[in-house]
Design a protein around this motif. Structure first.
Motif, PDB file in Angstrom:
ATOM      1  N   CYS A   1      -6.140  41.124 -61.706  1.00  0.00           N
ATOM      2  CA  CYS A   1      -7.347  40.496 -61.194  1.00  0.00           C
ATOM      3  C   CYS A   1      -8.567  41.354 -61.516  1.00  0.00           C
ATOM      4  CB  CYS A   1      -7.245  40.293 -59.684  1.00  0.00           C
ATOM      5  SG  CYS A   1      -8.781  39.695 -58.960  1.00  0.00           S
ATOM      6  N   PRO A   2      -9.589  40.780 -62.191  1.00  0.00           N
ATOM      7  CA  PRO A   2     -10.759  41.578 -62.556  1.00  0.00           C
ATOM      8  C   PRO A   2     -11.584  42.014 -61.345  1.00  0.00           C
ATOM      9  CG  PRO A   2     -11.094  39.273 -63.112  1.00  0.00           C
ATOM     10  CD  PRO A   2      -9.674  39.399 -62.661  1.00  0.00           C
ATOM     11  N   ARG A   3     -11.452  41.285 -60.228  1.00  0.00           N
ATOM     12  CA  ARG A   3     -12.291  41.607 -59.071  1.00  0.00           C
ATOM     13  C   ARG A   3     -11.659  42.674 -58.178  1.00  0.00           C
ATOM     14  NH1 ARG A   3     -15.159  37.073 -55.282  1.00  0.00           N
ATOM     15  NH2 ARG A   3     -13.070  36.683 -54.463  1.00  0.00           N
ATOM     16  N   CYS A   4     -10.356  42.553 -57.878  1.00  0.00           N
ATOM     17  CA  CYS A   4      -9.774  43.495 -56.924  1.00  0.00           C
ATOM     18  C   CYS A   4      -8.644  44.343 -57.499  1.00  0.00           C
ATOM     19  CB  CYS A   4      -9.289  42.767 -55.672  1.00  0.00           C
ATOM     20  SG  CYS A   4      -7.751  41.861 -55.900  1.00  0.00           S
TER      21      CYS A   4
ATOM     22  N   SER B   1     -19.611  43.667 -45.800  1.00  0.00           N
ATOM     23  CA  SER B   1     -19.353  43.475 -47.226  1.00  0.00           C
ATOM     24  C   SER B   1     -19.288  44.827 -47.940  1.00  0.00           C
ATOM     25  CB  SER B   1     -20.424  42.575 -47.839  1.00  0.00           C
ATOM     26  OG  SER B   1     -21.700  43.119 -47.581  1.00  0.00           O
ATOM     27  N   LEU B   2     -19.016  45.867 -47.181  1.00  0.00           N
ATOM     28  CA  LEU B   2     -18.967  47.223 -47.728  1.00  0.00           C
ATOM     29  C   LEU B   2     -17.680  47.439 -48.530  1.00  0.00           C
ATOM     30  CD1 LEU B   2     -20.402  50.150 -47.344  1.00  0.00           C
ATOM     31  CD2 LEU B   2     -18.610  50.503 -45.651  1.00  0.00           C
ATOM     32  N   LEU B   3     -17.819  47.963 -49.746  1.00  0.00           N
ATOM     33  CA  LEU B   3     -16.696  48.401 -50.582  1.00  0.00           C
ATOM     34  C   LEU B   3     -15.467  47.488 -50.550  1.00  0.00           C
ATOM     35  CD1 LEU B   3     -16.754  52.188 -49.559  1.00  0.00           C
ATOM     36  CD2 LEU B   3     -17.698  51.208 -51.657  1.00  0.00           C
ATOM     37  N   PRO B   4     -15.624  46.220 -50.907  1.00  0.00           N
ATOM     38  CA  PRO B   4     -14.464  45.320 -50.784  1.00  0.00           C
ATOM     39  C   PRO B   4     -13.277  45.728 -51.657  1.00  0.00           C
ATOM     40  CG  PRO B   4     -16.252  44.262 -51.976  1.00  0.00           C
ATOM     41  CD  PRO B   4     -16.813  45.522 -51.413  1.00  0.00           C
TER      42      PRO B   4
ATOM     43  N   ILE C   1      -7.732  47.901 -52.070  1.00  0.00           N
ATOM     44  CA  ILE C   1      -6.783  48.889 -52.594  1.00  0.00           C
ATOM     45  C   ILE C   1      -6.155  49.667 -51.433  1.00  0.00           C
ATOM     46  CG2 ILE C   1      -6.582  51.005 -53.975  1.00  0.00           C
ATOM     47  CD1 ILE C   1      -8.763  49.741 -55.825  1.00  0.00           C
ATOM     48  N   LEU C   2      -6.974  50.014 -50.461  1.00  0.00           N
ATOM     49  CA  LEU C   2      -6.466  50.726 -49.283  1.00  0.00           C
ATOM     50  C   LEU C   2      -5.406  49.886 -48.573  1.00  0.00           C
ATOM     51  CD1 LEU C   2      -7.050  53.376 -47.787  1.00  0.00           C
ATOM     52  CD2 LEU C   2      -8.647  52.138 -46.332  1.00  0.00           C
TER      53      LEU C   2
END
Lengths: 208, 209
Positions: free
Chosen positions: A32-35, B131-134, B139-140
């Motif tokens: 996924c390019p976004r996440c 909307s901070l560091l989505p 990943i976290l």
């Protein structure tokens, strides 16, 4: 089975970005390019590999529950246990729930997963047929995967053997080595299983 | 109660689409069951934040017996000693088994605690519509979900030790009540992670722009 992802739309499982999948070469994956979530991956020969590794895993799982697992000796006394006996000890110590949880996580779930996978994929490979309830079986085994703890048990066992080694001599039985190989092949099965690809294989044969 | 009122502009939900979480098939947002695999489908996991909190509270409650009660007791030449998870780690460290002490400390103490903090924080951020560091939060979440099962190591260590070392008064190991509580803690944190829907992090993605 050829690749038919091209042009297919999907939503990222973790951020819901609407994505049109590109053509995927063998050995590549779609991210996924976004996440950064790995959407789907393509291994070489994956259907054959999953079948071969599953059968191998089942053989080693059977061997690992039939023969002596570990033996332990200290000051002239010794004791040999099989995998199932070692779970039985927990029942005798009044830890029935714990014993059931461990049995389920290291033997029952992996076995259901492997047999379920064979039930779906062996007829697909052999004659392109889909057996009754294959959809339900696949849904069920995919939901079970996070609860298989084969590799974690292996590490736990290593840790406890290191702890014991200072107290006594430990000898490894045939089943111990079989369990290590079972873990290895089970991990390879899980590595090659890609849910999007599994459903594509099934879908193609249901409609053709 | 938290409900996602809108989605980010590139999200599948904005286009009236959802992907089945079981088979990945993209289909109309109005469907209740997947057209390919019959699984029940939802735009977002049902009551994600409430369920995650419920499992988190369960985990926090179990955290105390898991850490305060003995996880196993050892009889060596007729002398009995009991250990909690933490005192076991200290003992291993004193005996010079540094790698093992570290593995147990990380898997049984740091990971469950870290997981609880991370999931609480992720829930709070979603509830505050931050909307901070989505990407980093996603990943976290991914790391948290992946690493959680590994906490089971200690339960397996106790199980193997107990089943192997049964030589009566000479040398025996017995399981303690914390073993079950700890297994319950790991399962509750796994369920908490599974209930959390990371897509909620992204629903407010375009709000600042």
């Amino acid at each position: 089975v050829e690749n038919d992802d091209k042009g297919q739309q999907t939503a990222c499982h973790e951020c819901d970005l609407l994505i049109t999948l590109p053509h995927l070469e063998v050995g590549s994956k779609a991210v996924c390019p976004r996440c950064g979530y790995i959407l789907t991956k393509r291994y070489k020969n994956s259907l054959n590999r999953i079948l071969a590794f599953s059968v191998t895993s089942i053989v080693f799982l059977v061997v690992s529950s039939l023969f002596p697992f570990l033996s332990f000796s200290s000051k002239g006394q010794d004791r040999t246990v099989t995998l199932l006996q070692s779970i039985d000890v927990l029942v005798h110590e009044g830890q029935l729930v714990l014993a059931i949880m461990i049995l389920v996580a290291i033997i029952v779930i992996p076995a259901i997963f492997l047999f379920g996978l064979l039930y779906i994929l062996a007829p697909l490979k052999h004659s392109g047929t889909v057996l009754p309830y294959a959809k339900n079986v696949l849904r069920f085994i995919l939901a079970l995967t996070p609860w298989s703890m084969v590799e974690i048990f292996l590490i736990g066992m290593m840790v406890s053997l290191v702890k014991v080694s200072s107290l006594a001599d430990v000898a490894f039985g045939l089943s111990f080595w079989a369990y290590i190989l079972f873990t290895l092949f089970m991990t390879l099965v899980l590595l090659h299983v890609d849910k999007i690809q599994l459903w594509q294989w099934m879908e193609k044969h249901v409609h053709s | 109660m938290y409900t996602a009122k809108h989605y980010s502009k590139d999200s599948a939900a904005t286009f009236g689409l959802l992907a089945c979480h079981i088979c990945g098939k993209t289909q109309s947002i109005q469907r209740h069951h997947c057209i390919r695999c019959d699984a029940s489908v939802h735009v977002r996991k049902t009551d994600s934040i409430q369920r995650t909190w419920a499992f988190l509270i369960t985990s926090i409650v179990l955290y105390f017996p898991a850490n305060l009660l003995p996880i196993m007791s050892t009889t060596l030449l007729g002398k009995e000693s009991t250990n909690t998870i933490l005192s076991g780690v200290v003992l291993l460290w004193e005996h010079g088994s540094y790698p093992i002490a570290l593995i147990i400390f990380i898997a049984s103490v740091l990971v469950p605690l870290g997981k609880l903090f991370v999931l609480c924080w992720l829930c709070l951020m979603v509830q505050r519509k931050s909307s901070l560091l989505p990407r980093q939060r996603t990943i976290l979440y991914r790391i948290t979900e992946f690493i959680g099962r590994w906490s089971m190591i200690d339960v397996f260590v106790v199980a193997v030790l107990v089943s192997l070392i049964q030589l009566g008064n000479l040398m025996s190991i017995y399981p303690g009540p914390a073993a079950l509580a700890f297994a319950g803690l790991v399962i509750a944190t796994m369920l908490a992670a599974m209930s959390f829907d990371p897509r909620l992090i992204w629903d407010v993605y375009d709000d600042e722009a």
